[in-house]
Design a protein around this motif. Structure first.
Motif, PDB file in Angstrom:
ATOM      1  N   THR A  24      -8.109  30.952 -23.989  1.00  0.00           N
ATOM      2  CA  THR A  24      -7.146  32.031 -24.205  1.00  0.00           C
ATOM      3  C   THR A  24      -7.454  33.178 -23.243  1.00  0.00           C
ATOM      4  O   THR A  24      -8.593  33.617 -23.147  1.00  0.00           O
ATOM      5  N   HIS A  25      -6.438  33.631 -22.511  1.00  0.00           N
ATOM      6  CA  HIS A  25      -6.629  34.726 -21.556  1.00  0.00           C
ATOM      7  C   HIS A  25      -6.132  36.006 -22.217  1.00  0.00           C
ATOM      8  O   HIS A  25      -4.947  36.139 -22.494  1.00  0.00           O
ATOM      9  N   LEU A  26      -7.026  36.929 -22.454  1.00  0.00           N
ATOM     10  CA  LEU A  26      -6.645  38.184 -23.100  1.00  0.00           C
ATOM     11  C   LEU A  26      -6.201  39.206 -22.054  1.00  0.00           C
ATOM     12  O   LEU A  26      -6.693  39.211 -20.921  1.00  0.00           O
ATOM     13  N   THR A  27      -5.305  40.072 -22.460  1.00  0.00           N
ATOM     14  CA  THR A  27      -4.834  41.113 -21.543  1.00  0.00           C
ATOM     15  C   THR A  27      -5.926  42.161 -21.342  1.00  0.00           C
ATOM     16  O   THR A  27      -6.824  42.319 -22.173  1.00  0.00           O
ATOM     17  N   LEU A  67      -8.088  35.498 -30.172  1.00  0.00           N
ATOM     18  CA  LEU A  67      -8.231  34.269 -29.397  1.00  0.00           C
ATOM     19  C   LEU A  67      -7.517  33.087 -30.059  1.00  0.00           C
ATOM     20  O   LEU A  67      -7.237  32.082 -29.401  1.00  0.00           O
ATOM     21  N   GLY A  68      -7.286  33.218 -31.351  1.00  0.00           N
ATOM     22  CA  GLY A  68      -6.609  32.130 -32.047  1.00  0.00           C
ATOM     23  C   GLY A  68      -7.504  30.956 -32.380  1.00  0.00           C
ATOM     24  O   GLY A  68      -7.027  29.848 -32.611  1.00  0.00           O
ATOM     25  N   HIS A  69      -8.793  31.169 -32.410  1.00  0.00           N
ATOM     26  CA  HIS A  69      -9.701  30.100 -32.824  1.00  0.00           C
ATOM     27  C   HIS A  69     -10.976  30.696 -33.409  1.00  0.00           C
ATOM     28  O   HIS A  69     -11.284  31.876 -33.194  1.00  0.00           O
ATOM     29  N   ALA A  70     -11.704  29.860 -34.130  1.00  0.00           N
ATOM     30  CA  ALA A  70     -12.954  30.292 -34.747  1.00  0.00           C
ATOM     31  C   ALA A  70     -14.026  30.498 -33.694  1.00  0.00           C
ATOM     32  O   ALA A  70     -13.959  29.942 -32.590  1.00  0.00           O
ATOM     33  N   LEU A  71     -15.005  31.301 -34.029  1.00  0.00           N
ATOM     34  CA  LEU A  71     -16.157  31.528 -33.150  1.00  0.00           C
ATOM     35  C   LEU A  71     -17.398  30.938 -33.809  1.00  0.00           C
ATOM     36  O   LEU A  71     -17.477  30.831 -35.029  1.00  0.00           O
ATOM     37  N   PRO A  72     -18.389  30.564 -32.996  1.00  0.00           N
ATOM     38  CA  PRO A  72     -19.525  29.834 -33.571  1.00  0.00           C
ATOM     39  C   PRO A  72     -20.570  30.678 -34.308  1.00  0.00           C
ATOM     40  O   PRO A  72     -21.438  30.113 -34.957  1.00  0.00           O
ATOM     41  N   LEU A 132     -19.163  33.681 -28.710  1.00  0.00           N
ATOM     42  CA  LEU A 132     -18.243  33.094 -27.735  1.00  0.00           C
ATOM     43  C   LEU A 132     -18.915  33.029 -26.378  1.00  0.00           C
ATOM     44  O   LEU A 132     -19.980  33.586 -26.169  1.00  0.00           O
ATOM     45  N   GLY A 133     -18.336  32.331 -25.462  1.00  0.00           N
ATOM     46  CA  GLY A 133     -18.915  32.361 -24.120  1.00  0.00           C
ATOM     47  C   GLY A 133     -18.983  31.022 -23.454  1.00  0.00           C
ATOM     48  O   GLY A 133     -18.466  30.019 -23.923  1.00  0.00           O
ATOM     49  N   GLY A 134     -19.640  31.017 -22.364  1.00  0.00           N
ATOM     50  CA  GLY A 134     -19.745  29.820 -21.558  1.00  0.00           C
ATOM     51  C   GLY A 134     -19.587  30.178 -20.101  1.00  0.00           C
ATOM     52  O   GLY A 134     -19.497  31.354 -19.753  1.00  0.00           O
ATOM     53  N   CYS A 135     -19.586  29.192 -19.279  1.00  0.00           N
ATOM     54  CA  CYS A 135     -19.470  29.417 -17.839  1.00  0.00           C
ATOM     55  C   CYS A 135     -18.502  28.402 -17.269  1.00  0.00           C
ATOM     56  O   CYS A 135     -18.703  27.202 -17.437  1.00  0.00           O
ATOM     57  N   PRO A 136     -17.439  28.848 -16.625  1.00  0.00           N
ATOM     58  CA  PRO A 136     -16.433  27.893 -16.142  1.00  0.00           C
ATOM     59  C   PRO A 136     -16.955  26.950 -15.071  1.00  0.00           C
ATOM     60  O   PRO A 136     -16.326  25.938 -14.793  1.00  0.00           O
ATOM     61  N   PHE A 137     -18.111  27.263 -14.491  1.00  0.00           N
ATOM     62  CA  PHE A 137     -18.636  26.405 -13.429  1.00  0.00           C
ATOM     63  C   PHE A 137     -19.691  25.435 -13.940  1.00  0.00           C
ATOM     64  O   PHE A 137     -20.193  24.620 -13.179  1.00  0.00           O
TER      65      PHE A 137
END
Lengths: 321, 321
Positions: free
Chosen positions: B39-42, B305-310, B258-263
């Protein structure tokens, strides 16, 4: 000579931590895991879970709880689970199947079905003891003494598990000094194992170290020290590391991280066996477990239960050597 | 006099662990958290996240990444996020807003929008450096030197983050000695902060201690040591404990986990700010954070975000004093 100045009261005390070479994992998924799941598995499926866990390298499996089936229907048919699993396991070098008992009736059932390993669990807090087992901590301690003696008569191995060692859903915070007083009384009877259990997932590494180091000082030969953590608030793995670096030589866990306690509100899963074994392996601590096989067993179990399990290694994958 | 005998090579070295009184949490949710979310937030919502985090007590917030929006569209409009957040935050005693920069262009954008705090991140492994930033580690080190010098010219605070300090999705396992060699070169320029980042969640407490203790020995005055963990394989919180007991005085985390790395393939969330603050509080380590407020911010973010977080504290609840 003058005395060296005493350390300031606020000065932290350095603690020595040494990861051991090896830790014994006690798989509690078939008992602590399944007893809180909404899905009730048949004795045949529970026995298959036990045999799959044995094939993954687990040498001690808490397979059943000898509790009344009206109270914990997930544990109904304990004798059938034991009989089926025993027939499916290899005749030689089979893992130890442990039966949890909460009273003398449970102990007798364990003996009748021919188990060689039992665990007796009781809470160290009065609120939990009263509501869960309708007894006082003093009465539970007396029963521990009785059961250890009876286990010796029957040549059974017996572990004693101190539930709510880090906190209680009814009594709140629990002082480590209180837990150690209860533990010391248990230790006088020298069971084969003494386990500090974080029933509701509120332990922290500092408290873990205090309990384990305190129990090490009891110096009871032949009494193994263990710890049992739930990952309810994401502290379970940090607590496990603290435990094995402070004298615990066994750790409880559930494949996939399933688990909980039906008497503890909002308790969630045990630490996941495969995630724990991964963490320990990365620290150079051997468990003898096959991570890939454990992950497959967790995936199989997830299908049996019809829902995902919280263990993360299955999703993220192992980090190859 | 005779020398005392050297310890046997296999003898474990006791390690002293002392939980510190206080640890600074650096909230990286608006950057590392959001940059990997589907989800891309403004910019307006991201700025509101920053202000909500500030209201929960966070004093350092990694608010944006100055990366090309075609590369990481989640980070588009970084300048707008900074401007909106700055206007919403209190005029005095506002938290430090940190901008992540990967190159000189990013640094210039941070300066242009008036940020006073930047972080420069680069991987210590050649495989990641080549694929992610099309450079060598040597070139990245040279850029670190340049950026620290430029930060000094502009009177900015600058942190240097060593990505893939515990393992690399392309090069696999990373030797702590290699990481410390890279870290020592960075330390020669004395940035305000040096952070070891477990980009793909494969760190373990033994490796964490080795890196932090090694960096403490650099003895660079004014250079804070930090650590950044992902809970990809349930090791993040154990690693955080190891870090703060080995010299780290700051820890990165993301609200809700939340988080992570797109690469980094299959990277998952950072350790959750509220779960980390809970764990530290239970150990007697102060963070200055309001757990209830953080949990509410996580719930608000989950709705955005429309989803649960861990993060687990929001589900399990705090353990009352």
């Amino acid at each position: 000579m003058t005395q060296p100045p005493a350390p300031a009261p606020s000065a932290p005390v350095p603690q020595h931590h040494v990861p051991p070479d090896h830790v014994r994992i006690v798989e509690v998924g078939p008992r602590d895991g399944l007893q809180n799941d909404a899905t009730h598995l048949t004795p045949a499926v529970r026995a298959e879970l036990v045999t799959r866990l044995a094939a993954s390298g687990l040498r001690e499996i808490e397979a059943v709880s000898f509790v009344h089936p009206q109270r914990v229907p997930q544990m109904a048919g304990a004798e059938e689970v034991v009989t089926l699993a025993r027939h499916a396991l290899p005749a030689t070098d089979a893992p130890a199947l442990i039966g949890l008992v909460l009273n003398e009736r449970g102990f007798e059932r364990a003996v009748s079905v021919g188990l060689r390993h039992v665990r007796y669990a009781f809470p160290v807090t009065e609120g939990f003891a009263r509501r869960n087992q309708n007894q006082t901590v003093e009465e539970a301690l007396a029963l521990a003494r009785t059961l250890v003696a009876r286990a010796r008569e029957h040549d059974l191995q017996i572990g004693v598990v101190l539930a709510t060692s880090f906190g209680c859903p009814f009594d709140g915070r629990v002082a480590p000094a209180h837990v150690l007083r209860v533990a010391e009384q248990v230790a006088q009877d020298a069971p084969d194992e003494l386990v500090f259990a974080d029933t509701i997932g509120v332990g922290n590494p500092v408290a873990v170290r205090e309990l384990l180091r305190g129990a090490v000082r009891f110096g009871v030969p032949g009494m193994r020290l263990g710890a049992h953590f739930h990952n309810t608030r994401n502290t379970g793995y940090a607590n496990a590391v603290a435990a094995v670096e402070s004298g615990a030589t066994s750790l409880d866990s559930s494949v996939g991280g399933l688990g909980g306690c039906p008497f503890a509100p909002r308790a969630t899963g045990n630490v996941a066996t495969e995630d724990l074994a991964y963490l320990l392996r990365e620290m150079g601590v051997h468990t003898g477990l096959d991570l890939a096989s454990l992950t497959q067993t967790g995936e199989w179990l997830s299908r049996q239960l019809g829902h995902a399990l919280p263990g993360m290694l299955a999703q993220a994958g192992d980090f190859p050597a």
